[in-house]
Design a protein around this motif. Structure first.
Motif, PDB file in Angstrom:
ATOM      1  N   LEU A 104      14.476  27.266  46.894  1.00  0.00           N
ATOM      2  CA  LEU A 104      15.858  27.697  46.674  1.00  0.00           C
ATOM      3  C   LEU A 104      15.934  28.732  45.556  1.00  0.00           C
ATOM      4  CD1 LEU A 104      18.889  27.428  47.234  1.00  0.00           C
ATOM      5  CD2 LEU A 104      18.940  25.527  45.598  1.00  0.00           C
ATOM      6  N   ILE A 105      15.202  28.489  44.468  1.00  0.00           N
ATOM      7  CA  ILE A 105      15.192  29.436  43.345  1.00  0.00           C
ATOM      8  C   ILE A 105      14.635  30.785  43.796  1.00  0.00           C
ATOM      9  CG2 ILE A 105      14.156  29.931  41.094  1.00  0.00           C
ATOM     10  CD1 ILE A 105      14.228  26.927  40.518  1.00  0.00           C
ATOM     11  N   ILE A 123      17.236  32.592  45.925  1.00  0.00           N
ATOM     12  CA  ILE A 123      18.340  33.153  45.128  1.00  0.00           C
ATOM     13  C   ILE A 123      17.892  34.407  44.386  1.00  0.00           C
ATOM     14  CG2 ILE A 123      19.862  32.720  43.157  1.00  0.00           C
ATOM     15  CD1 ILE A 123      19.964  29.791  44.034  1.00  0.00           C
ATOM     16  N   THR A 169      17.435  37.277  46.756  1.00  0.00           N
ATOM     17  CA  THR A 169      18.755  37.762  47.187  1.00  0.00           C
ATOM     18  C   THR A 169      19.380  38.645  46.116  1.00  0.00           C
ATOM     19  OG1 THR A 169      19.103  35.760  48.517  1.00  0.00           O
ATOM     20  CG2 THR A 169      21.039  37.078  47.982  1.00  0.00           C
ATOM     21  N   ILE A 170      19.241  38.221  44.853  1.00  0.00           N
ATOM     22  CA  ILE A 170      19.762  39.038  43.748  1.00  0.00           C
ATOM     23  C   ILE A 170      19.053  40.388  43.712  1.00  0.00           C
ATOM     24  CG2 ILE A 170      19.921  39.221  41.232  1.00  0.00           C
ATOM     25  CD1 ILE A 170      20.273  36.189  41.154  1.00  0.00           C
ATOM     26  N   ILE A 220      19.502  29.527  36.261  1.00  0.00           N
ATOM     27  CA  ILE A 220      19.013  28.734  37.391  1.00  0.00           C
ATOM     28  C   ILE A 220      17.965  27.722  36.930  1.00  0.00           C
ATOM     29  CG2 ILE A 220      17.644  28.856  39.521  1.00  0.00           C
ATOM     30  CD1 ILE A 220      19.074  31.511  40.105  1.00  0.00           C
ATOM     31  N   SER A 261      20.630  35.377  35.266  1.00  0.00           N
ATOM     32  CA  SER A 261      20.757  34.512  36.440  1.00  0.00           C
ATOM     33  C   SER A 261      19.538  33.616  36.590  1.00  0.00           C
ATOM     34  CB  SER A 261      20.928  35.365  37.707  1.00  0.00           C
ATOM     35  OG  SER A 261      22.068  36.186  37.612  1.00  0.00           O
TER      36      SER A 261
END
Length: 348
Positions: free
Chosen positions: A99-100, A103, A106-107, A311, A307
């Motif tokens: 998941l990390i 993310i 995606t960033i 996280i 970010s």
């Protein structure tokens, strides 16, 4: 309420050959288990068996046979999960990591899109260092388990203390392998960004669905044991060990130790202050890092780093907060029931 979770507490009653056998078996069984196998259930059976033999003064060989290794293998075999469940439990260790990674990627995609990068979807995500670190860590972990299986019953010097020392050394080796692999390795696995996003999201989704399904099954059983319960039991176990160590130190100094209620009251107040100041220091440290990043870096890079930092740090803070809540809950239960930390009714 489960009373068999802290099997190590009951094992303190073992002496002589029974204690030595327990320590050897505990190390070996942990080494042959796979993620998802229930260590507490297996070790509870071992402790019950050894305690019963000790009370009846039965020879150890009459209880477990002449081959301790064979006994452990058969015991573990009777409690292991299905291969499919084991695979999911293994992958579950990488669920949050996936998941990390999703993310962060995606960033990076969003930043590249606004920066006008050509075809940001197909840009290669250089994850060579990440995968190599993961495989190196896994290799070291498996090698350690294999060595443990070979050495534990062969040499008398391989005790729990030796095992703990080796574990600490391996932890630092794994830490170094994860954070200090040269960046050149990144070029080994140039995955397209869209494929990497798909893989990480798939791993997270499949593992989450399986975890939720397993949780529903567990909740239907009477002995369902939640993560909050495990945190509570860990606090109880640590408090018992700390008080026992405190008593030993006081006796060595020829001093009379405080009774357990008085000692626990003082200890709780001290831990409460540490929790308070620790939370403040944790938040200040994160803010300083964020502010320093915005001062020394460009805004897009600073936002990306912030970010990533949040996280990573927010789950850590929540985990620490669960420990603080468990200590407070334990304190309230002790006062409401008028008992001490050694009362077995506290165990979840």
């Amino acid at each position: 309420m489960i009373n068999d979770i802290n099997y190590d507490d009951y094992a303190q009653k073992l002496t002589n050959e029974y204690k030595s056998a327990y320590e050897k078996m505990a190390i070996y069984i942990e080494a042959i288990l796979f993620p998802g196998d229930n260590l507490s259930v297996i070790m509870n059976e071992v402790v019950d068996l050894l305690l019963s033999a000790q009370e009846d003064s039965r020879p150890l060989e009459d209880v477990i046979g002449s081959d301790m290794k064979l006994f452990c293998n058969q015991l573990v075999k009777s409690h292991t999960n299905t291969p499919l469940h084991r695979i999911f439990q293994f992958l579950n260790a990488y669920r949050i990591l996936s998941l990390i990674a999703f993310i962060l990627t995606t960033i990076g995609l969003i930043v590249d899109f606004f920066d006008g990068v050509y075809s940001p979807w197909t840009t290669h995500v250089e994850m060579g260092a990440f995968f190599c670190s993961m495989f190196i860590s896994l290799f070291i972990f498996i090698l350690f388990k294999l060595l443990t299986r070979k050495l534990i019953f062969k040499y008398s010097w391989y005790t729990k203390k030796v095992d703990n020392i080796i574990t600490v050394i391996l932890f630092f080796i794994i830490f170094i392998s994860i954070f200090f692999i040269p960046e050149q390795i990144d070029s080994l696995i140039p995955l397209p960004r869209w494929l990497f996003l798909f893989l990480t999201l798939s791993i997270y989704t499949i593992c989450t669905l399986h975890k939720n399904q397993q949780k529903r099954i567990d909740q239907q059983e009477e002995n369902y044991f939640s993560f909050d319960d495990s945190v509570m039991n860990e606090n109880i176990m640590q408090m018992r060990k700390k008080y026992n160590k405190y008593c030993v130190k006081q006796k060595k100094k020829n001093l009379i130790p405080l009774d357990v209620q008085t000692w626990y009251e003082e200890r709780f107040q001290k831990d409460k202050r540490m929790d308070h100041y620790g939370s403040i220091c944790f938040i200040i440290m994160v803010l300083i890092i964020i502010i320093g990043t915005f001062i020394t870096s460009e805004t897009p890079d600073a936002m990306l780093f912030t970010s990533l930092l949040l996280i990573i740090e927010i789950p850590i803070y929540k985990l620490l907060d669960k420990g603080k809540i468990a200590r407070l809950k334990l304190y309230q239960m002790i006062h409401e029931k008028q008992i001490d930390i050694f009362d077995q009714s506290l165990n979840q």
